[in-house]
Write a protein that holds these residues in place. Structure first.
Motif, PDB file in Angstrom:
ATOM      1  N   UNK A 291      55.712  38.314  67.584  1.00 42.60           N
ATOM      2  CA  UNK A 291      57.175  38.210  67.635  1.00 42.60           C
ATOM      3  C   UNK A 291      57.612  37.413  68.857  1.00 42.60           C
ATOM      4  N   UNK A 292      58.599  36.571  68.668  1.00 37.86           N
ATOM      5  CA  UNK A 292      59.170  35.812  69.796  1.00 37.86           C
ATOM      6  C   UNK A 292      60.072  36.749  70.606  1.00 37.86           C
ATOM      7  N   UNK A 293      60.473  36.294  71.802  1.00 37.16           N
ATOM      8  CA  UNK A 293      61.387  37.105  72.615  1.00 37.16           C
ATOM      9  C   UNK A 293      62.702  37.346  71.866  1.00 37.16           C
ATOM     10  N   UNK A 294      63.160  36.313  71.154  1.00 36.76           N
ATOM     11  CA  UNK A 294      64.438  36.461  70.432  1.00 36.76           C
ATOM     12  C   UNK A 294      64.294  37.507  69.327  1.00 36.76           C
ATOM     13  N   UNK A 295      63.142  37.482  68.649  1.00 33.15           N
ATOM     14  CA  UNK A 295      62.944  38.459  67.561  1.00 33.15           C
ATOM     15  C   UNK A 295      62.852  39.889  68.117  1.00 33.15           C
ATOM     16  N   UNK A 296      62.101  40.021  69.217  1.00 36.25           N
ATOM     17  CA  UNK A 296      61.974  41.367  69.817  1.00 36.25           C
ATOM     18  C   UNK A 296      63.357  41.852  70.260  1.00 36.25           C
ATOM     19  N   UNK A 297      64.114  40.953  70.872  1.00 38.25           N
ATOM     20  CA  UNK A 297      65.428  41.351  71.391  1.00 38.25           C
ATOM     21  C   UNK A 297      66.367  41.713  70.246  1.00 38.25           C
ATOM     22  N   UNK A 298      66.254  40.984  69.145  1.00 39.50           N
ATOM     23  CA  UNK A 298      67.144  41.310  68.015  1.00 39.50           C
ATOM     24  C   UNK A 298      66.830  42.706  67.462  1.00 39.50           C
ATOM     25  N   UNK A 299      65.559  42.971  67.230  1.00 43.10           N
ATOM     26  CA  UNK A 299      65.207  44.310  66.702  1.00 43.10           C
ATOM     27  C   UNK A 299      65.663  45.383  67.684  1.00 43.10           C
ATOM     28  N   UNK A 300      65.443  45.126  68.961  1.00 42.62           N
ATOM     29  CA  UNK A 300      65.807  46.126  69.968  1.00 42.62           C
ATOM     30  C   UNK A 300      67.320  46.340  69.964  1.00 42.62           C
ATOM     31  N   UNK A 301      68.069  45.255  69.889  1.00 44.44           N
ATOM     32  CA  UNK A 301      69.541  45.384  69.866  1.00 44.44           C
ATOM     33  C   UNK A 301      69.977  46.240  68.678  1.00 44.44           C
TER      34      UNK A 301
END
Ligand code: SAM
Ligand code: SF4
Length: 337
Positions: free
Chosen positions: A52-62
């Motif tokens: 997962x990219x940082x953007x993908x991880x951040x989206x799931x986390x959000x």
């Protein structure tokens, strides 16, 4: 920036538990080869574009924080500090909500380089793994001659302003169980909380056996005879049973009886693997492919529903010691401990 508003849904399972703790594995790669985790030769790493990219991880986390009530995040791996730009990811997650508690579990070898940046990025807490205080033994256990660098990494973390550092010690019978008192002494002198973890059957080499586990009760008995301790009661569900020293010495000790008395009944954890799969238990035999949704154009609402359905099916608990126990096909480093 929001401060942990009421979630749209809570992640409840059929046993009435609510998942509000997310462990994110940021990489399956590692610069150590601990004998209780990885094989000496390493493992076939996940291809970079599958991670997962940082953007993908951040989206799931959000989504999990703002819509599903996740309150605590832990970054882990593999070794989280080998993921390039980990401090940027930490800042991206910290930027989601100022009420978030973000912790990291690390082997500590890169902390001299990274601790200050992680602190500024918003990392709240650090657990550093350290299984022995003896150089030769460290070399045999981690298959790296790195004790000095890890100790220096711990010092760097303190200098960077991390307080309440926890040290994770996996206790293995006949390997490092003779160091329990040395670690208790270290806790008292340096003010650390030392957490003794029971060895779990998630190693690559198949060296786990019931006999290799040192039960938490035995560990506390050994400490209590030398340095009397009393329990500390936590408000939130916690896998560790914590103790303070009765004589008021700083620091403390904790035991994680993951095998002898697992915390499954109150487990509030879910895990996101480096390749974007959701796991509802360390010992899950199935994973839920969140990455397929992320990369397939799913809406936030669809991801919420997917995660909610996955958590609903969370396992009652692990079955270590039972006839129907099945060891997962992945090691701790591949799951994200
Ligand atoms: N590389 C980092 C580290 O070692 O701290 C983070 C990942 S590691 C998989 C997370 C935690 O799992 C560490 O504290 C490690 O000691 C623990 N661990 C790994 N294998 C284990 C096992 N078979 N049983 C119990 N704990 C284990
Ligand atoms: Fe690496 Fe952590 Fe596993 Fe050791 S326990 S091999 S440091 S992932």
């Amino acid at each position: 920036m929001p401060v942990l508003t009421e979630p749209l849904v809570v992640l409840r399972d059929t046993f009435g538990r609510i998942a509000d703790d997310l462990r994110i594995s940021v990489t399956d790669r590692c610069n150590f080869r601990c004998i209780y985790c990885m094989p000496a030769a390493g493992l076939p790493w996940i291809a970079r574009d599958e991670v997962l990219s940082f953007e993908e991880i951040t989206r799931v986390t959000r989504i999990l924080v703002s819509d599903c009530g996740v309150r605590t995040i832990r970054l882990t791996g593999g070794e989280p500090l080998v993921r390039k730009g980990i401090e940027e990811l930490t800042a991206m997650i910290a930027g989601l909500d100022q009420g978030l508690d973000i912790a990291m579990t690390t082997n500590g070898i890169l902390l001299r380089e990274k601790a200050a940046a992680l602190k500024s990025a918003g990392l709240s807490r650090l657990n550093i793994s350290l299984d022995t205080l003896q150089r030769d033994r460290f070399r045999n256990l981690a298959r790296r001659d790195a004790l000095e660098r890890v100790l220096d990494g711990i010092r760097a973390a303190r200098e960077a302003g991390f307080t309440k550092i926890k040290l994770n010690v996996v206790v293995m019978r006949g390997v490092n169980d003779d160091e329990v008192l040395d670690f208790a002494r270290l806790a008292r002198v340096e003010g650390y909380e030392v957490r003794f973890i029971e060895f779990m059957p998630l190693d690559a080499d198949g060296i786990w056996s019931p006999e290799s586990v040192v039960a938490s009760r035995e560990i506390i008995d050994v400490i209590d005879r030398e340095f009397p301790v009393e329990p500390v009661h936590d408000l939130r569900p916690a896998p560790a049973n914590r103790f303070r020293f009765r004589d008021g010495a700083p620091g403390g000790v904790g035991v994680i009886p993951s095998v002898s008395d697992a915390f499954c009944k109150v487990c509030n954890r879910i895990r996101l693997t480096a390749e974007g799969r959701l796991r509802t238990c360390l010992f899950s035999l199935r994973e839920h492919d969140v990455k397929a949704l992320l990369r397939g154009g799913a809406s936030d609402g669809e991801i919420v529903e997917f995660v909610r359905a996955a958590v609903w099916q969370k396992e009652e608990g692990h079955k270590i010691g039972q006839a129907d126990f099945v060891k997962p096909g992945k090691t701790m480093s591949q799951i994200g401990g």
